[in-house]
Design a protein around this motif. Structure first.
Motif, mmCIF file in Angstrom:
data_model
loop_
_atom_site.group_PDB
_atom_site.id
_atom_site.type_symbol
_atom_site.label_atom_id
_atom_site.label_comp_id
_atom_site.label_asym_id
_atom_site.label_seq_id
_atom_site.Cartn_x
_atom_site.Cartn_y
_atom_site.Cartn_z
ATOM 1 N N HIS A 428 -5.684 -26.027 63.733
ATOM 2 C CA HIS A 428 -4.399 -25.380 63.263
ATOM 3 C C HIS A 428 -3.653 -26.631 62.526
ATOM 4 O O HIS A 428 -3.036 -27.531 62.954
ATOM 5 C CB HIS A 428 -3.579 -24.727 64.116
ATOM 6 N N ALA A 429 -3.559 -26.536 60.994
ATOM 7 C CA ALA A 429 -3.213 -27.767 60.279
ATOM 8 C C ALA A 429 -1.900 -27.340 59.754
ATOM 9 O O ALA A 429 -1.519 -26.410 59.010
ATOM 10 C CB ALA A 429 -4.229 -28.100 59.401
ATOM 11 N N ILE A 430 -0.781 -28.467 59.795
ATOM 12 C CA ILE A 430 0.386 -28.381 59.229
ATOM 13 C C ILE A 430 0.515 -29.614 58.428
ATOM 14 O O ILE A 430 0.286 -30.544 59.087
ATOM 15 C CB ILE A 430 1.215 -28.061 60.191
ATOM 16 N N TRP A 431 1.049 -29.524 57.215
ATOM 17 C CA TRP A 431 1.244 -30.660 56.421
ATOM 18 C C TRP A 431 2.901 -30.798 56.198
ATOM 19 O O TRP A 431 3.334 -29.667 55.604
ATOM 20 C CB TRP A 431 0.778 -30.337 55.081
ATOM 21 N N ILE A 432 3.335 -31.883 56.573
ATOM 22 C CA ILE A 432 4.791 -31.963 56.285
ATOM 23 C C ILE A 432 4.981 -33.054 55.061
ATOM 24 O O ILE A 432 4.391 -33.918 55.028
ATOM 25 C CB ILE A 432 5.442 -32.788 57.481
ATOM 26 N N ARG A 433 5.468 -32.224 53.912
ATOM 27 C CA ARG A 433 5.174 -32.892 52.637
ATOM 28 C C ARG A 433 6.611 -32.820 52.008
ATOM 29 O O ARG A 433 6.813 -32.039 51.380
ATOM 30 C CB ARG A 433 4.279 -32.056 51.710
ATOM 31 N N ARG A 434 7.023 -33.971 51.954
ATOM 32 C CA ARG A 434 8.311 -34.208 51.212
ATOM 33 C C ARG A 434 7.897 -34.113 49.657
ATOM 34 O O ARG A 434 6.948 -34.281 49.158
ATOM 35 C CB ARG A 434 9.179 -35.580 51.681
ATOM 36 N N GLY A 435 8.876 -33.871 48.920
ATOM 37 C CA GLY A 435 8.962 -33.750 47.543
ATOM 38 C C GLY A 435 9.041 -35.035 46.812
ATOM 39 O O GLY A 435 9.219 -36.014 47.100
ATOM 40 N N LEU A 436 10.015 -34.592 45.687
ATOM 41 C CA LEU A 436 10.043 -35.722 44.614
ATOM 42 C C LEU A 436 8.897 -36.713 44.157
ATOM 43 O O LEU A 436 9.053 -37.867 44.089
ATOM 44 C CB LEU A 436 11.569 -36.498 45.197
ATOM 45 N N TRP A 437 7.729 -36.215 43.833
ATOM 46 C CA TRP A 437 6.769 -36.908 43.406
ATOM 47 C C TRP A 437 7.017 -37.006 42.044
ATOM 48 O O TRP A 437 7.796 -36.470 41.178
ATOM 49 C CB TRP A 437 5.581 -36.084 43.433
ATOM 50 N N GLN A 438 6.369 -38.154 41.773
ATOM 51 C CA GLN A 438 6.862 -38.681 40.152
ATOM 52 C C GLN A 438 5.997 -37.911 39.115
ATOM 53 O O GLN A 438 4.884 -37.447 39.540
ATOM 54 C CB GLN A 438 6.559 -40.267 39.977
ATOM 55 N N ASN A 439 6.562 -37.733 37.996
ATOM 56 C CA ASN A 439 5.740 -36.998 37.127
ATOM 57 C C ASN A 439 4.670 -37.347 36.564
ATOM 58 O O ASN A 439 3.594 -36.840 36.217
ATOM 59 C CB ASN A 439 6.704 -36.395 35.825
ATOM 60 N N THR A 440 4.529 -38.977 36.780
ATOM 61 C CA THR A 440 3.565 -39.495 36.175
ATOM 62 C C THR A 440 2.378 -39.513 37.167
ATOM 63 O O THR A 440 1.291 -39.938 36.956
ATOM 64 C CB THR A 440 3.771 -40.864 35.657
ATOM 65 N N GLN A 441 2.418 -39.172 38.557
ATOM 66 C CA GLN A 441 1.469 -39.213 39.374
ATOM 67 C C GLN A 441 0.296 -38.162 39.146
ATOM 68 O O GLN A 441 0.583 -37.092 39.005
ATOM 69 C CB GLN A 441 2.007 -39.169 40.867
ATOM 70 N N ASN A 442 -0.794 -38.559 39.635
ATOM 71 C CA ASN A 442 -1.755 -37.552 39.669
ATOM 72 C C ASN A 442 -2.065 -37.132 40.991
ATOM 73 O O ASN A 442 -2.681 -37.708 41.771
ATOM 74 C CB ASN A 442 -3.034 -37.961 38.977
ATOM 75 N N ASN A 443 -1.558 -36.013 41.487
ATOM 76 C CA ASN A 443 -1.613 -35.412 43.002
ATOM 77 C C ASN A 443 -2.530 -34.293 42.726
ATOM 78 O O ASN A 443 -2.594 -33.506 43.845
ATOM 79 C CB ASN A 443 -0.233 -34.926 43.291
ATOM 80 N N SER A 444 -3.674 -34.254 41.893
ATOM 81 C CA SER A 444 -4.515 -33.005 41.918
ATOM 82 C C SER A 444 -5.443 -33.087 43.218
ATOM 83 O O SER A 444 -5.682 -32.080 43.624
ATOM 84 C CB SER A 444 -5.327 -33.058 40.784
ATOM 85 N N VAL A 445 -5.786 -34.449 43.691
ATOM 86 C CA VAL A 445 -6.912 -34.001 44.857
ATOM 87 C C VAL A 445 -5.898 -33.752 46.166
ATOM 88 O O VAL A 445 -6.273 -32.865 46.814
ATOM 89 C CB VAL A 445 -7.374 -35.715 44.998
ATOM 90 N N ALA A 446 -4.827 -34.384 45.997
ATOM 91 C CA ALA A 446 -3.805 -33.942 47.300
ATOM 92 C C ALA A 446 -3.497 -32.334 47.478
ATOM 93 O O ALA A 446 -3.686 -31.918 48.296
ATOM 94 C CB ALA A 446 -2.538 -34.859 47.396
ATOM 95 N N LEU A 447 -3.183 -32.043 46.141
ATOM 96 C CA LEU A 447 -2.807 -30.643 46.204
ATOM 97 C C LEU A 447 -4.153 -29.593 46.251
ATOM 98 O O LEU A 447 -4.090 -28.703 46.860
ATOM 99 C CB LEU A 447 -2.301 -30.262 44.898
ATOM 100 N N ASP A 448 -5.207 -29.949 45.797
ATOM 101 C CA ASP A 448 -6.315 -29.223 46.039
ATOM 102 C C ASP A 448 -6.624 -29.435 47.658
ATOM 103 O O ASP A 448 -7.269 -28.023 48.120
ATOM 104 C CB ASP A 448 -7.466 -30.111 45.401
ATOM 105 N N ARG A 449 -6.540 -30.084 48.274
ATOM 106 C CA ARG A 449 -6.807 -30.169 49.690
ATOM 107 C C ARG A 449 -5.681 -29.339 50.394
ATOM 108 O O ARG A 449 -5.562 -29.204 51.760
ATOM 109 C CB ARG A 449 -7.087 -31.448 50.272
ATOM 110 N N GLU A 450 -4.640 -28.942 49.758
ATOM 111 C CA GLU A 450 -3.721 -28.038 50.502
ATOM 112 C C GLU A 450 -4.155 -26.914 50.981
ATOM 113 O O GLU A 450 -3.574 -26.211 52.350
ATOM 114 C CB GLU A 450 -2.490 -27.729 49.503
ATOM 115 N N LYS A 451 -5.245 -26.502 50.369
ATOM 116 C CA LYS A 451 -5.823 -25.201 50.982
ATOM 117 C C LYS A 451 -6.253 -25.411 52.528
ATOM 118 O O LYS A 451 -6.789 -24.408 53.088
ATOM 119 C CB LYS A 451 -6.964 -24.884 50.163
ATOM 120 N N ALA A 452 -6.634 -26.610 52.826
ATOM 121 C CA ALA A 452 -7.083 -26.927 54.411
ATOM 122 C C ALA A 452 -5.904 -26.409 55.252
ATOM 123 O O ALA A 452 -6.128 -26.374 56.755
ATOM 124 C CB ALA A 452 -7.453 -28.127 54.453
#
Lengths: 682, 341
Positions: A428-452
């Motif tokens: 059972h997986a929980i992600w504590i994910r604070r925000g304020l990511w920079q607009n220039t960051q490529n977070n596609s991999v991280a967000l793709d894995r949110e599904k887990a």
């Protein structure tokens, strides 16, 4: 003991071999694996193979040779030297061979191993003949799920309207949808649909982890020669899913058990609603009757050859006992993730079940908070590959978790070690994910894995302008800022100041604390030197440079008279007792400042992979809650110090901070979500 | 119809034993019969050169050679080693004869009773290519015969097993045994894994306490005897066999239990050189048990017995040598006459 020997095929990935191993494991067998790579392993191969122990001293009672037809002399010698029991069975897996090659290979292995040899059964599936480990289904765990598991395998997405049909399914709350396609297909789907649907490419996880139990499997295009798709099809079938064939081809060997569905996926949502969902259980039963699933169950096929399995994946999850909660904070620039986790973990009711897995720099702090911590390995240029440390962490985390435990991850990038363990251990997986990511960051991999993750906890920023929506859904829970609060009255503050004066034998009138951060993000020595130099000329000021105990200190800092170095995990009492804090603007310190009303000059720390500290500094400054200065504006830095130490400014800042309407802290809310989820999962 | 008595059919590219036996057979047959040869080439040896032993024997006796000519008709046709057809789906020959003999140089079955190769398919191709009055399968040794007896149940009913073994013809000079045998052991063979029992068996057969152990054809033994100074490992072909045999008194020959020799010519060669052969029971049958046989665990004891009893040693060698005449040309011809006369 079951030993699997893999003979390397030149220029081939280990797809079918890893597939066979994971299917065997899911069927309850626990093979050791012997493999001599002829070329460096790809990252996914390294993770896949590392799950299996190497052959040890124990003699194997069964040997399976995968790719048995690739038998060169050196490999024959290796197989000859494997430790086998006298009566060991030797089973070969090889592609379609003509009769003579079939006989000849069998006899060769009999001679090499000195044992009777036979072949693993193979079944025609799709357009190819696959070994039973691919063409038979392995048992899956039927996780309790209020939604109907719906897996769309190999959808035809050449036309956009097919993709919109999938989107319609993804927002239907009756279904827990996952789409399995090629790497290219995934890219195209994500480009159009974003991260909301759970989209996987075939090799992203093992077929066992991608398959669908007790649900609905929609086959968009028949697997043909795709062995992974074939295994997913068979796994889903033998685990009681209704198979809907939307392709224009047959699905051997279970075609007669499949229900014919619409070729055009546009009609799929309506078809599922009207023809499948109302009679799902009846259809599942019919499917079972139409063709005996046990004939295609890997356990049943292999049991006569390998004996009964030691355990199955489904049995494994049914074990009872106290479930753990493992916090895994990443180590970013500082110890922020670990500190945030420790704040939340301290609020949990299930204290005895809480453990941490953390990087060495965080361990002393976590130990002081009273948490048992498994050390993880940090990335290093000294290691053979960029992922070598994560491979070790993958196993350390796995070794400290049982199936069904809860994992709480805090970090920006979801490492393979985390991602894989979630599926493989069915956590059972929980992600504590604070925000304020920079607009220039490529977070596609991280967000793709949110599904887990079953749940994502988003600790909000106290200043609403800083909040951003990264993802939405039922699984995303926003909580108030996670921050510490310390009650410290004036007399206690005076005592701390008096002790400092005594300890450093430096009487002072004003106390300034610097917490500028540093490490991998940026070199802050220029700012520190400016500060030290400035305070050296101020005889009534004591300047404390506060750092983590594990941080490195530039020895030159010790030469200043009015500047002292303090290594501590407990900076809050110090900064609450100071006249001015000069600080970086990480999430934790920023909120400590706000919730403890500390007059502060913010000097943001900026790197492309960090959160947007400049935005925090500017927003707080514009709200009159703090001063800020650009990290490179050395001239203004000292002016701002003067300004910050000016009694009027201090009074103004303190007053603004105390009167500001801050949202309720989210420490407890986060803990309750974790605690509730953990209990719910028991 | 050819005028010769016998037409020999062979793929001339067979390496090793089959070609050697074929050449020796020409020498034997020519003593009584007129002989012609048919070369037939199958995919098994594609790209390989003809074996000089075959070419020389054919040339020496000036035999007529037929190739790419069909049909061929002769009173007796002898086809050597059907395994050469194993990779083919057709056999581009047509034969007519009274007696067809197919000589099984290669074991049709493994000791476990599994097929050694797809013999049924090979025999089927031969059946389709031949019209004969009698279809004989000829084993070459008792052990080889067991496989044929097992396999024949899976073949067409026209096939019958020849009553005598179509053995390898041996023309070795007989040397006297030593008068003072010592624990010096040796063996030679091709280096394939099938020729050797497993490591622990090899360690028992060539133990550290032996005075000398020599293994010619040791290429595949790896590090098995790395720590043993009494073992001399010689890669295949690095020493003449006659010279090698002079290095020891006991020829110890065991093979992989999952495989068996078709004939065991090396045993005949060692026996002729005056060595006492100790081998496995099934291989001793080829020599009518005149060579010593023992379980691997009993070999040490047997050697000790013969070392301590030189006269027994000499008697055993002479007994084995005396049986070798059964593999002579004369013995072969007399048996063959009984069938084709």
């Amino acid at each position: 003991m079951l030993l699997v020997d893999i003979l390397a095929q030149p220029d081939k990935t280990l797809t079918n071999e890893l597939l066979s191993l994971s299917q065997l494991r899911a069927a309850g067998y626990n093979p050791s694996v012997s493999y001599e790579a002829t070329e460096p392993l790809l990252q996914a191969q390294a993770y896949g193979l590392s799950k299996y122990k190497e052959p040890g001293e124990e003699a194997a009672n069964t040997l399976i040779v995968l790719n048995a037809n690739h038998l060169a002399d050196d490999r024959a010698e290796r197989i000859r030297n494997l430790k086998l029991c006298d009566n060991a069975d030797v089973l070969l897996s090889a592609p379609d061979l003509d009769v003579n090659s079939h006989i000849s290979l069998k006899n060769k292995y009999a001679i090499i191993t000195g044992r009777t040899v036979s072949y693993l059964p193979s079944v025609t599936a799709g357009e190819a003949k696959h070994c039973a480990t691919v063409s038979c289904g392995a048992p899956l765990n039927n996780l309790s799920n209020t939604k109907v598991p719906l897996c769309v395998l190999s959808p035809n997405i050449s036309e956009d309207n097919q993709i919109w049909a999938l989107q319609a399914l993804s927002i239907d709350k009756q279904f827990d949808l996952r789409i399995i396609t090629t790497g290219e297909g995934k890219q195209r789907l994500r480009g159009l649909l974003g991260n909301a649907p759970k989209i996987f490419h075939y090799s992203e996880l093992s077929a066992v982890d991608l398959s669908c139990a007790q649900g609905i499997l929609v086959v968009g295009q028949a697997p043909k020669k795709n062995s992974i798709a074939q295994a997913i099809l068979m796994n889903s079938f033998v685990n009681g899913s209704v198979t809907i064939n939307c392709s224009n081809a047959q699905l051997p060997p279970i075609d007669s058990a499949a229900v014919v569905g619409p070729h055009d996926l546009v009609h799929l949502p309506g078809y599922l609603q009207t023809s499948i969902l109302p009679s799902l259980q009846i259809l599942q039963e019919k499917s079972r009757q139409a063709i005996k699933p046990h004939l295609h169950s890997l356990q049943n096929v292999l049991a006569p050859m390998l004996g009964e399995p030691e355990r199955s994946r489904a049995e494994d999850t049914s074990r009872t006992g106290e479930k753990k909660i493992l916090f895994v904070p990443t180590n970013g620039v500082g110890l922020g993730h670990a500190q945030r986790c420790s704040i939340v973990a301290s609020e949990l009711h299930q204290q005895s079940m809480v453990n941490f897995a953390a990087f060495p720099s965080c361990i002393p702090m976590l130990t002081r908070y009273g948490f048992d911590t498994v050390p993880l390995v940090s990335r290093s240029a000294q290691l053979a590959t960029p992922y070598a440390n994560d491979l070790v962490n993958y196993h350390r985390i796995a070794a400290n978790l049982n199936k069904g435990d809860t994992l709480v991850f805090d970090g920006g990038y979801v490492f393979d070690s985390i991602y894989r363990n979630i599926y493989e251990k069915q956590l059972h997986a929980i992600w504590i994910r604070r925000g304020l990511w920079q607009n220039t960051q490529n977070n596609s991999v991280a967000l793709d894995r949110e599904k887990a993750f079953n749940k994502v906890i988003v600790p909000l920023e106290a200043l609403d302008a800083l909040n951003q929506t990264i993802s939405t859904g039922d699984h995303v829970y926003e909580v108030g800022p996670i921050a510490q609060h310390l009650e410290l009255d004036v007399s206690q503050q005076q005592q701390i100041r008096a002790r400092l004066a005594q300890q450093f034998q430096t009487p002072f009138r004003k106390l300034v604390v610097s917490m500028l951060g540093g490490g991998v993000a940026a070199d802050r020595s220029a700012q520190l030197n400016t500060l030290c130099s400035y305070f050296e000329q101020q005889n009534d000021i004591l300047h404390l440079v506060v750092i983590w105990p594990t941080a490195q200190v530039n020895p030159a800092l010790y030469t200043w008279q009015n500047t002292k170095i303090v290594k501590t995990h407990h900076a809050l009492p110090l900064i609450k007792s100071c006249d001015l804090l000069v600080s970086a603007v990480g999430y934790n310190t920023f909120h400590d400042v706000l919730y403890n009303a500390i007059p502060t000059l913010f000097v943001p720390q900026m790197a492309s992979f960090m959160d947007d500290q400049a935005a925090r500094a500017t927003t707080a400054s514009e709200a009159g809650l703090a001063l800020d200065v650009e990290p490179t504006d050395f001239e203004s830095l000292t002016y701002k110090i003067d300004e910050g130490l000016c009694p009027q400014t201090q009074a103004s800042l303190t007053s603004a901070l105390q009167s500001f309407n801050l949202p309720e802290r989210g420490n407890q809310a986060a803990a309750e979500i974790i605690s509730g989820a953990h209990n719910e999962h028991q | 119809m050819l005028k010769e008595d016998i037409l020999l059919v062979v793929d001339p590219r067979f390496p090793g034993g089959t070609s050697t036996a074929f050449a020796a057979e020409i020498d034997a047959l020519k003593q009584n019969y007129t002989v012609a040869v048919c070369y037939t080439r199958a995919s098994m040896f594609k790209g390989r050169p003809d074996n000089p032993a075959v070419l020389e024997a054919v040339e020496r006796h000036k035999l007529p050679v037929y190739e790419n000519q069909r049909p061929l008709s002769c009173r007796n046709i002898v086809l050597h080693n059907p395994v050469f057809l194993k990779f083919d789906s057709s056999f581009n020959q047509r034969f007519a004869c009274q007696n067809l003999f197919v000589i099984c140089h290669e074991n049709l079955c493994t000791p476990q009773g599994d097929w050694g190769f797809n013999a049924a398919a090979c025999f089927h191709l031969i059946e389709r290519a031949t019209i004969a009055q009698n279809y004989y399968i000829a084993p070459i040794s008792p052990g080889n015969r067991e496989g044929v007896e097992h396999a024949i149940h899976f073949l067409d009913r026209r096939w019958q097993i020849l009553k005598f073994d179509w053995f390898n013809k041996c023309h070795f000079e007989l040397l006297p045994p030593t008068q003072s045998p010592s624990d010096r052991r040796g063996r030679h063979s091709r280096p394939g894994h099938e020729k050797f029992p497993n490591t622990s068996a090899m360690a028992k057969l060539f133990p550290p306490h032996a005075q000398y152990c020599g293994i010619l054809g040791s290429d595949s033994l790896g590090e098995t005897f790395e720590q043993q100074s009494n073992v001399e490992l010689l890669p295949f072909g690095t020493m003449a066999v006659a010279q090698f045999l002079q290095k020891f008194d006991f020829f110890i020959y065991y093979v992989n239990p999952m495989w068996q020799e078709s004939f065991g010519r090396v045993l005949a060669e060692a026996t002729a050189a005056g060595k006492l052969v100790i081998t496995e029971h099934r291989l001793a049958k080829t020599f009518n048990n005149t060579v010593a046989s023992a379980e691997i665990d009993d070999v040490d004891q047997l050697i000790e017995h013969y070392v301590n009893n030189p006269s027994a040693y000499q008697a055993q060698v002479i007994k084995a040598q005396s049986y070798l005449h059964n593999f002579s040309d004369a013995s072969f011809l007399s048996k063959l006459n009984g069938v084709i006369a």
